[in-house]
Each structure stands twice: as structure tokens, then as C-alpha cells.
Design an enzyme around this catalytic site. Structure first.
Site, PDB file in Angstrom:
ATOM      1  CB  VAL A 186      -0.951   0.002   1.213  1.00 24.27           C
ATOM      2  CG1 VAL A 186      -1.673   1.335   1.329  1.00 24.27           C
ATOM      3  CG2 VAL A 186      -1.948  -1.145   1.094  1.00 24.27           C
ATOM      4  CB  ALA A 187       3.853   2.194   1.989  1.00 19.97           C
ATOM      5  CB  ILE A 229       0.039   2.273  -4.327  1.00 21.71           C
ATOM      6  CG1 ILE A 229       0.016   0.737  -4.371  1.00 21.71           C
ATOM      7  CG2 ILE A 229      -0.874   2.859  -5.404  1.00 21.71           C
ATOM      8  CD1 ILE A 229       0.458   0.151  -5.684  1.00 21.71           C
ATOM      9  CD  GLU A 251      -0.814   7.464  -1.576  1.00 14.80           C
ATOM     10  OE1 GLU A 251      -0.366   8.017  -0.577  1.00 14.80           O
ATOM     11  OE2 GLU A 251      -0.395   6.371  -2.002  1.00 14.80           O
ATOM     12  CG  ASP A 308      -1.259  21.016 -49.478  1.00 13.34           C
ATOM     13  OD1 ASP A 308      -2.172  20.649 -48.726  1.00 13.34           O
ATOM     14  OD2 ASP A 308      -1.094  20.568 -50.627  1.00 13.34           O
TER      15      ASP A 308
END
Length: 422
Positions: free
Chosen positions: A281-282, A284, A286, A328
Site C-alpha cells: 500500500v505504501a 502505490i 496514490e 498545404d
């Protein structure tokens, strides 16, 4: 109705094939054909509901990883982390949803504004009808400044020119005629006896019979191909998807190593499992999706200030990825406008400020002719509508004090040109 090569047929043969005449359709017949062929408008894919539009904001891989991280954080008791992650995810979704929803509403409003009216013969009488109610067989009248409301085989023309850049890419107006063209393989740009939906009349006037409407028009064919095309992800979306997958694999691998080493060392398996999950979790980032979304929203806001409408935020990054634009086509990147730079009058060149001391009668007749001899007029937004050359001459005369509206009121049948006048 037989899908014929309309440009290969004579006008009277086209009228016979579509079941019409030079007096147009009756009101009852027009209503019957409207039910048979449907409205003269492009069929769009089924629109997303606001709920689906909001849920689509959670389809990105990084967002899915964040949601999983938030759920896991809550499951292991890290409620503050869980709430923080989910709040960021929802804020990200809300920003994306608001941008897309506003863009859709703005595009709907633009579509309503651009829906043209058409002059069609109904019961032999010229009648203003919404272009969506035109049907094959209608006889329509078009003049300068109008958008061609359907695919039309021309029957009568008077100095009729149409800008077909939206369909063919050619920026210069095409002069039309009513003669039969015998080559079946002619490209659209060379079918001079036809006018097509969505093109703009720049000069003259014409009368024609509607041959195709709605999705059967040439523009409808293009719209159908675009709707069938698969949605392509932007470079940023592709890079984020790759980054998210690599990050997820790396985090899972590290967590597995930490869990395995801890168990081998004799640590409590449950404690090691919670440690590995906390580490995942850490790891990721966020804040990454929120930072990207806010940056894109700021870019979209700057584009709105430049009158550019962005439907989806990732399109901002796609525009930023453009390195070169090769074109063009006059009118594609330019304003497709012209101005008078020099005037040759009375045997010499004049400046464009109309201040030269030339013969007053000669100058007045010259500017009067420029002001009156054109099909230029102003639309509801006070913009000049007409051939670029004629609008340039009109502007030159107006700046010299010769206004078309005032002159037309004074000479409804045109001024008489005396000897010595131009």
C-alpha cells in the site's frame, strides 16, 4: 431508392428517378417520405448516461490498483490511509467526469446552433423547413452563406461556388454547373453538378433536387466509418497503463520476498502478511493520478480560453505530443481571408486607404461598383458571408465610405453608369 451515380444522369432523369418534379413535393408526400427514409441527420451512437460516464473514470489500471490498495488498507486497519486513497480516487473521477459532461453539453448546444434551415418547394411554394425534415425528391434553393443541407443534384446555377474543404480537403471554392458527367469513377471533388451535405456556399445561388439524406449522404458515410472505429488510447494513457502494470508486478514481487524471508527467519506469518500488505500500500503512488488529472484540467482550461473545446482530458496531452503539422491547405491553418493590398485605377496604383486625390467621379463609380457587384451579406453574428475575393473588395469599398446597404436602398436596380465611369 436506387443508389445511382447521380452525376451521370440528366436533371430530368434524376427527378423521374426520385419521383419528383420542378414544383417539388406535396406536404403529404414529404411527410410520407420522412417516415420512410427517416430524418435528414447523422445518427449518433447511443449516448452515455451520466452514471456510465462517471463509472468510466474508474477504468484506468492505475485507478483500479489504487482502489485495491484502499480496500486492503481498510481491511488491515489502516483506515486513515484507506480514506485518503479513496478520497483521491473519487476526486480524480469527479474532475474527469465534470470535464467530459460539460464538453458533451457544449457540443450538444453547438449542434443545435449549427442545424440549418432550408428553403424547399412544398406544394409548389418556397417554404422554410428544418434541414432535418428534408427528404429525397425535395427541390431546394441555396444561396451564398448557406450550408448545403443534403446531397443535391443541381438543376439550375448562377455563379454558384461551394467550399468543400470539410468533405474533400480542397480549400478553394469549386464552381458548379448542371451538365452531365459521364465518368462513373469521378472523385467527389470533381462532381461539379453535385453539392454535398455540410459544405458551404460562398457565391451565387442554385436550385437542386435532394438525392440522399441522413446517413446515406457522403458525409454520413464518413460519420459511419468514424463510429465503427475502435477508440485509441492516448500516449499518456498507454504510458500510465504500462507504468501501473510494471509497478504492480514489482510491488507484488518485493512483498513476496519480504513475506518469504520473514517466514524463513521464524517471524509470525500473520505479522509478515500484514507487513507485506502495508508495504504494498505504501509503495502505490496514490497522488499520481490526481496530479495528472489536475494538470490536464489546467491545460483544458487554457484551451477553453482559446475557444478550443476538449471532450476528454487525455486529449490535452495528445495535442501536446504533436511535433509537426504538415498542411498545404489554405483555410485549414489560416483564416481563409483576403484583403486589398493595391488598386490600379486611372492609370496608376493607389494606396489602400482610399485617400488618393484622383478624379472624384471615377473613384466614386469604382467604389460603388465594388460595393454593389457582389453577393456578400452579413449573418446573424454580423460576420461577412461570401466569396473571399468579394468580401475583400466589399471591405475595401466600405472602408472608403461606400456601404452596400445604403447604396442598395438608393439604387434598388443598380446605379446607372455614366460615360467616364468605371
Amino acid at each position: 431508392m436506387n443508389r445511382s451515380q447521380w452525376h451521370q444522369k440528366r436533371g430530368e432523369d434524376v427527378l423521374a428517378e426520385v419521383g419528383s418534379s420542378t414544383t417539388g413535393l406535396s406536404t403529404q408526400e414529404a411527410i410520407r417520405r420522412l417516415h420512410q427514409f427517416g430524418p435528414n441527420e447523422l445518427v449518433e451512437k447511443k449516448k452515455k448516461t451520466p452514471l456510465i460516464m462517471f463509472l468510466n473514470q474508474f477504468r484506468d489500471f492505475m485507478i483500479i490498483v489504487l482502489i485495491a490498495a484502499g480496500i486492503i488498507s481498510g481491511a488491515i486497519g489502516e483506515f486513515s490511509d484507506s480514506v485518503a486513497i479513496l478520497v483521491i480516487v473519487f476526486l480524480n473521477a469527479i474532475i474527469g467526469f465534470v470535464q467530459e459532461f460539460r464538453a458533451e453539453k457544449a457540443m450538444e448546444a453547438l449542434k443545435k446552433m449549427s442545424s440549418p434551415m432550408a428553403v424547399a418547394l412544398r406544394d409548389g411554394v418556397p417554404t422554410m423547413v428544418p434541414s432535418a425534415r428534408l427528404v429525397p425528391g425535395d427541390i431546394v434553393s441555396i444561396d451564398a452563406g448557406k450550408v448545403v443541407p443534403a446531397d443535391i443534384r443541381l438543376l439550375e446555377v448562377a455563379q454558384f461556388q461551394v467550399a468543400e474543404a470539410a468533405l474533400t480537403g480542397e480549400s478553394l471554392p469549386v464552381e458548379k454547373h448542371v451538365d452531365v458527367l459521364f465518368d462513373a469513377a469521378l472523385p467527389l471533388g470533381d462532381r461539379r453538378n453535385m453539392s454535398y451535405t455540410g459544405t458551404l456556399v460562398t457565391c451565387g445561388r442554385a436550385l437542386g433536387v435532394v438525392t440522399e439524406t441522413g446517413m446515406k449522404t457522403e458525409l454520413g458515410k464518413i460519420a459511419n466509418m468514424l463510429q465503427e472505429a475502435d477508440e485509441i488510447k492516448t500516449p499518456l494513457q498507454k504510458r500510465l497503463a504500462v507504468f501501473g502494470k510494471r509497478l504492480a508486478i514489482a510491488v507484488l514481487a518485493i512483498c513476496m520476498v519480504v513475506f518469504t524471508v520473514g517466514v524463513i527467519r521464524g517471524e509470525d506469518p500473520l505479522v509478515m502478511l500484514l507487513t507485506a500488505i502495508s508495504l504494498a500500500v505504501a509503495a502505490i503512488p496514490e497522488a499520481l493520478p490526481a496530479v495528472i488529472t489536475i494538470s490536464l484540467a489546467l491545460g483544458a482550461r487554457k484551451l477553453v480560453l482559446q475557444n478550443a473545446l476538449i471532450r476528454k482530458l487525455p486529449a490535452v496531452e495528445t495535442l501536446g505530443s504533436v511535433t509537426y503539422i504538415c498542411s498545404d491547405k489554405t483555410g485549414t491553418l489560416t483564416l481563409n481571408r483576403m484583403r486589398v493590398s493595391r488598386v490600379f485605377l486611372d492609370g496608376r496604383f493607389l494606396e489602400i486607404d482610399n485617400s488618393n486625390a484622383v478624379a472624384v467621379g471615377l473613384r466614386a463609380a469604382f467604389l460603388t461598383g465594388l460595393a454593389l457587384s457582389n453577393d456578400v451579406h452579413r449573418d446573424a453574428d454580423n460576420r461577412l458571408i461570401g466569396d473571399p475575393t468579394e468580401t475583400a473588395l466589399y471591405d475595401y469599398a466600405r472602408e472608403g465610405g461606400f456601404d452596400k446597404a445604403a447604396l442598395a436602398a438608393a439604387w434598388p436596380n443598380g446605379p446607372s453608369m455614366q460615360s467616364g465611369s468605371v
